[in-house]
Design a protein around this motif. Sequence first.
Motif, mmCIF file in Angstrom:
data_model
loop_
_atom_site.group_PDB
_atom_site.id
_atom_site.type_symbol
_atom_site.label_atom_id
_atom_site.label_comp_id
_atom_site.label_asym_id
_atom_site.label_seq_id
_atom_site.Cartn_x
_atom_site.Cartn_y
_atom_site.Cartn_z
ATOM 1 N N ALA A 27 0.848 -1.191 0.000
ATOM 2 C CA ALA A 27 0.000 0.000 0.000
ATOM 3 C C ALA A 27 0.882 1.239 0.000
ATOM 4 O O ALA A 27 1.968 1.254 0.593
ATOM 5 N N VAL A 28 0.408 2.279 -0.681
ATOM 6 C CA VAL A 28 1.029 3.602 -0.679
ATOM 7 C C VAL A 28 0.013 4.563 -0.074
ATOM 8 O O VAL A 28 -1.165 4.523 -0.431
ATOM 9 N N ALA A 29 0.445 5.397 0.851
ATOM 10 C CA ALA A 29 -0.476 6.300 1.545
ATOM 11 C C ALA A 29 0.082 7.714 1.574
ATOM 12 O O ALA A 29 1.250 7.926 1.921
ATOM 13 N N LEU A 30 -0.767 8.671 1.192
ATOM 14 C CA LEU A 30 -0.439 10.093 1.224
ATOM 15 C C LEU A 30 -1.202 10.762 2.358
ATOM 16 O O LEU A 30 -2.428 10.698 2.409
ATOM 17 N N LEU A 31 -0.469 11.386 3.297
ATOM 18 C CA LEU A 31 -1.114 12.220 4.313
ATOM 19 C C LEU A 31 -1.385 13.566 3.672
ATOM 20 O O LEU A 31 -0.495 14.403 3.508
ATOM 21 N N ALA A 32 -2.644 13.783 3.271
ATOM 22 C CA ALA A 32 -2.989 14.959 2.472
ATOM 23 C C ALA A 32 -3.388 16.150 3.321
ATOM 24 O O ALA A 32 -2.955 17.277 3.071
ATOM 25 N N MET A 33 -4.246 15.922 4.319
ATOM 26 C CA MET A 33 -4.755 17.027 5.122
ATOM 27 C C MET A 33 -5.025 16.546 6.537
ATOM 28 O O MET A 33 -5.209 15.352 6.793
ATOM 29 N N ILE A 34 -5.042 17.499 7.450
ATOM 30 C CA ILE A 34 -5.535 17.274 8.810
ATOM 31 C C ILE A 34 -6.626 18.303 9.053
ATOM 32 O O ILE A 34 -6.400 19.508 8.875
ATOM 33 N N ASN A 35 -7.804 17.838 9.410
ATOM 34 C CA ASN A 35 -8.955 18.731 9.569
ATOM 35 C C ASN A 35 -9.544 18.608 10.965
ATOM 36 O O ASN A 35 -9.515 17.531 11.584
ATOM 37 N N GLU A 36 -10.092 19.713 11.437
ATOM 38 C CA GLU A 36 -10.860 19.681 12.675
ATOM 39 C C GLU A 36 -12.301 19.329 12.324
ATOM 40 O O GLU A 36 -12.902 19.918 11.425
ATOM 41 N N ILE A 37 -12.836 18.332 12.993
ATOM 42 C CA ILE A 37 -14.206 17.926 12.747
ATOM 43 C C ILE A 37 -15.119 19.059 13.205
ATOM 44 O O ILE A 37 -15.044 19.496 14.359
ATOM 45 N N PRO A 38 -15.976 19.593 12.319
ATOM 46 C CA PRO A 38 -16.799 20.763 12.663
ATOM 47 C C PRO A 38 -17.596 20.560 13.950
ATOM 48 O O PRO A 38 -18.168 19.509 14.187
ATOM 49 N N GLY A 39 -17.563 21.610 14.773
ATOM 50 C CA GLY A 39 -18.315 21.571 16.020
ATOM 51 C C GLY A 39 -17.636 20.839 17.148
ATOM 52 O O GLY A 39 -18.227 20.681 18.227
ATOM 53 N N THR A 40 -16.405 20.381 16.941
ATOM 54 C CA THR A 40 -15.690 19.641 17.982
ATOM 55 C C THR A 40 -14.245 20.130 18.026
ATOM 56 O O THR A 40 -13.814 20.930 17.199
ATOM 57 N N ARG A 41 -13.500 19.641 18.993
ATOM 58 C CA ARG A 41 -12.051 19.831 19.021
ATOM 59 C C ARG A 41 -11.349 18.546 18.626
ATOM 60 O O ARG A 41 -10.170 18.343 18.894
ATOM 61 N N MET A 42 -12.074 17.668 17.959
ATOM 62 C CA MET A 42 -11.493 16.421 17.473
ATOM 63 C C MET A 42 -10.890 16.653 16.095
ATOM 64 O O MET A 42 -11.399 17.433 15.299
ATOM 65 N N MET A 43 -9.781 15.970 15.824
ATOM 66 C CA MET A 43 -9.081 16.111 14.552
ATOM 67 C C MET A 43 -9.116 14.782 13.802
ATOM 68 O O MET A 43 -9.146 13.704 14.398
ATOM 69 N N GLU A 44 -9.084 14.886 12.464
ATOM 70 C CA GLU A 44 -9.020 13.698 11.635
ATOM 71 C C GLU A 44 -8.040 13.931 10.497
ATOM 72 O O GLU A 44 -7.806 15.071 10.075
ATOM 73 N N ALA A 45 -7.451 12.853 10.026
ATOM 74 C CA ALA A 45 -6.498 12.920 8.924
ATOM 75 C C ALA A 45 -7.169 12.455 7.639
ATOM 76 O O ALA A 45 -7.919 11.475 7.648
ATOM 77 N N GLU A 46 -6.906 13.179 6.559
ATOM 78 C CA GLU A 46 -7.331 12.727 5.242
ATOM 79 C C GLU A 46 -6.143 12.022 4.604
ATOM 80 O O GLU A 46 -5.109 12.632 4.342
ATOM 81 N N VAL A 47 -6.301 10.725 4.382
ATOM 82 C CA VAL A 47 -5.228 9.905 3.827
ATOM 83 C C VAL A 47 -5.694 9.323 2.497
ATOM 84 O O VAL A 47 -6.761 8.723 2.418
ATOM 85 N N CYS A 48 -4.901 9.537 1.472
ATOM 86 C CA CYS A 48 -5.189 9.004 0.139
ATOM 87 C C CYS A 48 -4.386 7.713 -0.022
ATOM 88 O O CYS A 48 -3.148 7.732 0.077
#
Length: 457
Positions: free
Chosen positions: A205-226
């Motif tokens: 597998a090849v994985a690109l860490l593209a973005m890190i976003n804050e989940i709206p309305g929370t202080r939780m974060m998520e990673a967008e991985v392609c």
Amino acid sequence: MADWNWMMLDRFVYRRDDDGFADESTAPLRATSSTSLGQAFHLAIIPAEPPAISRLYVRWPRRTTPEDGYETDLAAAHHDLLLLRLTSIKELNGSPYRRYTQGHFICIARSDPVPHLQLKRLPVCTIPMVVPPPCCNDDDDEYNDYIYSYDDDDNNDVVDHHNDDDGDDTPNGTMQQPRVFFPNTVGLVRAKSPLKYDEEEEEFAVALLAMINEIPGTRMMEAEVCVLRSRVSAHDDDGTWEVKKIPIQYKNYEYDELHDWSIYLPLGFNSADAVITLNRCICWVNYNIGVCVTVGGDILKYITSIHTDGELDGPLQPRQGFQIFSHTLRTTETGEMKWVRDMVVTAFDLWAHNTSGTLPRNGLMFPLVSMDDPNTIHFMLSEELPEEGDQKIKKVWLVTIDLVTKMVNSVVPYITGYADLGGEDADMVKEKSHRLKSFLPSEFPKFFNLTRYWSTH
């Protein structure tokens, strides 16, 4: 092939389009492939036993413009695989901006019937990146300057602005742009080592860490991985890229740093410092430099060399030295991961055991842990040379140290001086003298001997 199990691969890729390309007697490990646009290129690897440096050469055919294959990067390595990224440039008519076309290739170490290379082209990722609206970052001039540079009628093929009338699910006010694979954002993982053959052996597998976003309305974060999954034996362009949203577990005090990543990561301004494969996990590391796997990729070490005079690099001040800290990643009883300091070595410890002729009295940089021995560390050491005319370069050595015995195992010249500017590697000297980079550790050589391995197991 020789019996060593790993190599230190120079991240500088030697592009030689003319007679400078390594001939077959010097570099029998070679392969040929073509880009998604049908442009053929050739690749060769000259492996060497550490602390000697291994090299990768690329040759493009005659009449190829400099913009074709403008840049070749060694992106990642795992077991018998290397991940390469080729970037070409296309000028956009009537615009000062340029489009970068990126293609990725897997280079595979083969041993049957004889040691050889195989190149596998990966499909181009056509999933656009959805950039948050600039209004969310009005206080960041650098961010807005970058985004608005694409806000041009001649560049609608580069960025697409979305509004409520577009009839799709793209959030209002966001912008789409081609997905860019910046340095230190892409990782590679092999499902299983070929030394442990089973039905999963072919998968990677090849994985690109593209973005890190804050989940709206929370202080939780998520990673967008392609992510792209494929099999080593598959044909070129096999597999499909897909985007995954992965929740990030973090402590409260880590929020601000993650928030900074969320702003700059899509722009390539704040990529990770390194991407490491540990067992079957890909780790994006933001610890500056010195995080390395060892003992066949099963142990993660963190080595730092810190000047006592407070400087990050450069010559040591009088009566000053440095300290080398060694940490190992451990799992606690509660399941948390924790760095455990296992060794501290000072410059005075090393200087007491090694003369100045053996170990120059300068700071050590870019630590790389041996993949065979976690106590053997390879460093780079540089010394500025006096200017000659309008030229100024550094002399660079590779220093191998046993942290337990505090003895220098070897000192190998890397850049010897101004004479190198007149040699065949002048391009490397000009770049690496001013922009030193760590080397890419790889188990590649181990897998050229599989025929002999299986005959003895």
